[in-house]
Design a protein around this motif. Structure first.
Motif, PDB file in Angstrom:
ATOM      1  N   SER A  34      -2.792  13.081   1.744  1.00 39.26           N
ATOM      2  CA  SER A  34      -3.621  11.873   1.810  1.00 39.26           C
ATOM      3  C   SER A  34      -4.950  12.017   1.089  1.00 39.26           C
ATOM      4  N   TYR A  58      -1.897   5.111   3.822  1.00 42.22           N
ATOM      5  CA  TYR A  58      -1.289   5.136   5.151  1.00 42.22           C
ATOM      6  C   TYR A  58      -0.843   6.561   5.437  1.00 42.22           C
ATOM      7  N   ASN A  59      -1.201   7.057   6.612  1.00 42.62           N
ATOM      8  CA  ASN A  59      -0.743   8.376   7.018  1.00 42.62           C
ATOM      9  C   ASN A  59      -0.549   8.388   8.526  1.00 42.62           C
ATOM     10  N   ASP A  60       0.637   8.761   8.945  1.00 38.89           N
ATOM     11  CA  ASP A  60       0.940   8.896  10.371  1.00 38.89           C
ATOM     12  C   ASP A  60       1.506  10.296  10.572  1.00 38.89           C
TER      13      ASP A  60
END
Length: 113
Positions: A34, A58-60
């Motif tokens: 990220s 977006y990072n989960d």
């Protein structure tokens, strides 16, 4: 008036190897960490893309998923690129999503324009 998908596709620009290669790079960038995406700096110089504005990342970490959204000014396109299945956590997320939404997403053969 109903328009078939083939009618819509036939109005699109012809295939371009240069555009395809550009979008392959944008697809690959979703696999970068990220911080590299946010800074738009990558160790591999082949990943540089000009005339592109990053809108968001977006990072989960729980679902082990990553992606970004941006504007490709060179081709007047909005790009949403997400990492594909890369590990066991992704496979579990994919399977649980498929089980949950399998019957909720029905794609029609024709679309309304």
């Amino acid at each position: 008036m109903k328009t078939s998908l083939l009618q819509v596709i036939s109005t699109l620009s012809p295939y371009s190897d240069a555009i395809a290669r550009r979008y392959v790079v944008l697809s690959a960038i979703a696999y970068a960490p990220s911080d590299q995406i946010w800074n738009w700096t990558f160790p591999n110089v082949n990943c540089s893309v000009s005339d592109f504005d990053l809108v968001g990342v977006y990072n989960d970490s729980k679902a082990s998923s990553n992606g970004f959204l941006g504007v490709d000014h060179k081709h007047s396109s909005i790009i949403a690129s997400f990492q594909g299945t890369a590990d066991l956590t992704n496979w579990i997320t994919d399977l649980s999503t498929w089980i949950r939404y399998n019957y909720e997403c029905v794609i029609e053969r024709q679309i309304q324009l």
